[in-house]
Design a protein around this motif. Structure first.
Motif, PDB file in Angstrom:
ATOM      1  N   LEU A 201       6.191   0.034   3.371  1.00 54.70           N
ATOM      2  CA  LEU A 201       5.783   1.153   2.509  1.00 54.70           C
ATOM      3  C   LEU A 201       5.349   0.637   1.138  1.00 54.70           C
ATOM      4  O   LEU A 201       4.339   1.079   0.583  1.00 54.70           O
ATOM      5  N   LYS A 202       6.092  -0.330   0.625  1.00 54.43           N
ATOM      6  CA  LYS A 202       5.775  -0.882  -0.695  1.00 54.43           C
ATOM      7  C   LYS A 202       4.418  -1.609  -0.652  1.00 54.43           C
ATOM      8  O   LYS A 202       3.586  -1.458  -1.537  1.00 54.43           O
ATOM      9  N   LEU A 203       4.234  -2.346   0.411  1.00 54.18           N
ATOM     10  CA  LEU A 203       2.978  -3.080   0.584  1.00 54.18           C
ATOM     11  C   LEU A 203       1.786  -2.125   0.653  1.00 54.18           C
ATOM     12  O   LEU A 203       0.741  -2.350   0.042  1.00 54.18           O
ATOM     13  N   LEU A 204       1.968  -1.031   1.388  1.00 53.16           N
ATOM     14  CA  LEU A 204       0.883  -0.050   1.525  1.00 53.16           C
ATOM     15  C   LEU A 204       0.566   0.564   0.165  1.00 53.16           C
ATOM     16  O   LEU A 204      -0.592   0.800  -0.177  1.00 53.16           O
ATOM     17  N   HIS A 205       1.627   0.806  -0.618  1.00 51.55           N
ATOM     18  CA  HIS A 205       1.433   1.378  -1.947  1.00 51.55           C
ATOM     19  C   HIS A 205       0.740   0.366  -2.854  1.00 51.55           C
ATOM     20  O   HIS A 205      -0.259   0.676  -3.523  1.00 51.55           O
ATOM     21  N   ASP A 206       1.235  -0.859  -2.859  1.00 56.41           N
ATOM     22  CA  ASP A 206       0.707  -1.865  -3.777  1.00 56.41           C
ATOM     23  C   ASP A 206      -0.731  -2.262  -3.438  1.00 56.41           C
ATOM     24  O   ASP A 206      -1.567  -2.426  -4.311  1.00 56.41           O
TER      25      ASP A 206
END
Ligand SMILES: Cc1cc2nc3c(=O)[nH]c(=O)nc-3n(C[C@H](O)[C@H](O)[C@H](O)COP(=O)(O)OP(=O)(O)OC[C@H]3O[C@@H](n4cnc5c(N)ncnc54)[C@H](O)[C@@H]3O)c2cc1C
Length: 543
Positions: A20-25
């Motif tokens: 999720l963090k990767l998708l956001h970043d």
């Protein structure tokens, strides 16, 4: 089947926080502003079919086989493309049929088509409901109502002829049931698309499907040797012999006709002996270009393995080549999956140069085939990186659609699209699709693999992930329009195996030209003069 998602709810998945963090970043993905609709909150149009017509339908199939409940209507609304799921998640049930009708025989299908022609009721043949091209979305204009003609009750294996290696099935048999029924005879179809768990044999024929083992077993249309079709103008019985010179092959006109000419009520299919052994392995290539050249060499020199797919650099890096996870695997280069199914060699096979094996219908034994394929892959720069445990492959091959639901819920749009072209045109086609997607969507992840190979060309299968904007359906429709234009312009076909439906209708018309469209319209007007079958799908004919 989940009504606004894919598959068995028990198999639904959550995305790890790290992803999720990767998708956001990387892509700016944020949770959608509103929660997904519930079944109760989906907005359905009122049932347009008046009571006497519902009774007339029940007169053909029995009252218990005419369903009008909210759940039944929602479950038969559209298919399973990403825009279909986004619309359902937003509570948009505007394309729901008025009723779901389940015939129990060819005769009942024929009688329904006669009734619906007289009463101008639009009919959407419905197999597994897994269309990803708008193949289940009928136009209502000019009709008294719309029914989904669910073929689920036509679910029998009718006969098996082990001498000709032909099995006759009804169209509503789902792929896993077909394999189970054939396994009792030691046989297999070998048709394993990613929609395997839910799609039906009739749907495979109607949409000219291709499975993950197409290198070994062929496309579904290669397997069809005979068809029975009910049309509003009468029945068609096609396929007296494996091949024939008796004029144009009308089986080919019905294969891929997506329910607009008639309803397939029986299929005679070529079957093979079920293999004793399966083996899948990975090979690494330095680049997509090098790997593509290796796949071309195998396709042209043979022998072919059963499964042959090559991920590009992005797909390899993200780990979709190992599709049970999307965590970045740190894999470099491009990974290929090469799968074999067959039999171990016997002493006699080796002694008689495989003639005994071929005579027994077993083909080249697995080890010999593997050796021959490996020689070509190694010569073309490939490096073997180990076997994929069979269980891992089985689990992984069907997990991606479940992942899509998790991504949609997280605020990412993920969709797939596919095309095919001749080997010489493939690099240009690859670049054109990527550029069109990136040009329209901006920051997004575009991944690709070669999914099916032929002597003369191959199919490219793309997966794109991007952040949803305020109107994700319109956002995807713009991207899809751009990419369809790019495919036509680059000389590829608009679809290798998903079919035309509504989504590819205009590009298909561009592909076959006005005379091609006129041929389809002429057939349509003769077989279905009232235009009741799947109006709006495949061709823009309105009756
Ligand atoms: C997650 C996912 C993965 C997929 N993977 C693949 C893949 O690997 N390979 C592939 O080829 N496709 C794939 N598809 C697309 C889809 O599964 C295929 O198009 C399949 O052939 C549809 O079968 P179905 O039984 O679900 O047909 P449906 O979706 O119910 O119908 C498809 C079309 O055929 C018509 N139709 C259905 N049955 C009949 C009949 N008996 N007579 C006349 N017309 C009929 C319908 O009206 C519709 O236009 C995938 C779809 C999803 C959602």
């Amino acid at each position: 089947m989940r009504w606004a998602g894919w598959g068995d709810p028990a198999k639904s998945r959550e995305l790890p926080d790290q992803v999720l963090k990767l998708l956001h970043d990387l892509l700016g993905v944020r949770p959608p502003p509103a929660p997904a609709a519930t079944l109760e909150s989906v907005e359905l149009p009122p049932i347009a079919l008046p009571e006497p017509l519902l009774r007339a339908l029940a007169g053909v199939v029995g009252e218990e086989h005419v369903l009008t409940s909210r759940a039944d209507r929602v479950l038969h609304t559209r298919g399973k493309s990403t825009p279909d799921l986004l619309r359902m998640r937003a509570g948009d049930g505007s394309d729901a049929p008025d009723a779901v009708v389940l015939p129990g025989s060819h005769e009942e299908v024929a009688a329904l088509l006669r009734l619906c022609t007289t009463e101008r009721i639009a009919v959407v043949p419905f197999g597994g409901g897994t269309s990803v091209v708008g193949g289940l979305q009928a136009s209502r204009a000019g009709f008294a109502g719309v029914i989904a003609l669910d073929l689920g009750r036509l679910d029998r294996l009718r006969s098996v002829d082990t001498e000709s290696m032909v099995a006759e099935f009804e169209p509503g048999v789902r792929a896993p049931d077909a394999e189970r029924l054939l396994a009792a005879h030691g046989l297999t179809l070998g048709h394993v698309p990613q929609s395997f768990e839910y799609a039906t044999l009739g749907g495979f024929a109607a949409a000219r499907s291709s499975g993950q083992a197409s290198a070994g077993y062929g496309r579904f249309d290669d397997m069809v040797v005979g068809l029975t079709v009910a049309t509003p103008s009468g029945d068609l019985e096609l396929g007296r012999a494996p091949k024939s010179a008796a004029g144009p092959d009308l089986r080919q006109l019905l294969l891929g006709s997506e329910g607009v000419f008639g309803v397939i009520t029986s299929l005679r299919l070529r079957v093979r002996r079920a293999p004793a052994e399966r083996l899948y392995e990975r090979w690494r290539f330095a680049s997509f270009a090098e790997g593509s050249a290796a796949l071309r060499a195998i396709a042209q020199e043979g022998p072919l393995p059963v499964v042959l797919r090559l991920s590009d650099e992005n797909e390899t890096m993200v780990g979709l080549a190992k599709p049970e996870s999307i965590e970045p695997g740190g894999e470099a280069g491009c990974l290929a999956i090469v799968g074999y199914e067959g039999w171990p060699a016997t002493g006699r096979d080796v002694a008689d140069g495989w003639a005994g094996a071929v005579e027994a219908g077993r083909g080249i034994p697995l080890p010999a085939r593997r050796e021959a394929v490996a020689r070509v892959l190694a010569r073309m720069g490939g490096e073997p990186v180990g076997e994929v445990p069979g269980e891992e492959w089985e689990r992984g091959r069907f997990s991606a659609p479940y992942l899509r639901d998790a991504l949609l819920a997280a605020g990412a749009t993920v969709e797939t699209l596919e095309t095919a072209g001749f080997w010489a045109d493939l690099p240009r086609l690859y670049d054109a699709v990527r550029l069109a997607l990136l040009g329209e969507l901006g920051s997004s992840l575009v991944m690709c693999h070669i999914s099916h190979v032929y002597e003369t060309g191959a199919s490219l299968y793309f997966t794109v992930v991007t952040a949803q904007d305020d109107d994700p359906v319109a956002q995807w429709e713009r991207a899809k329009a751009a990419v369809s234009a790019a495919i036509v312009e680059a000389g590829g076909t608009i679809t290798h195996h998903h079919g035309v439906g509504r989504d590819h209708r205009d590009a298909y018309a561009a592909e076959i030209g006005p005379v091609g469209v006129a041929i389809l319209e002429a057939v349509k007007s003769r077989l279905d003069p009232a235009g009741i079958l799947n109006p709006g799908v495949l061709i823009p004919w309105t009756g």
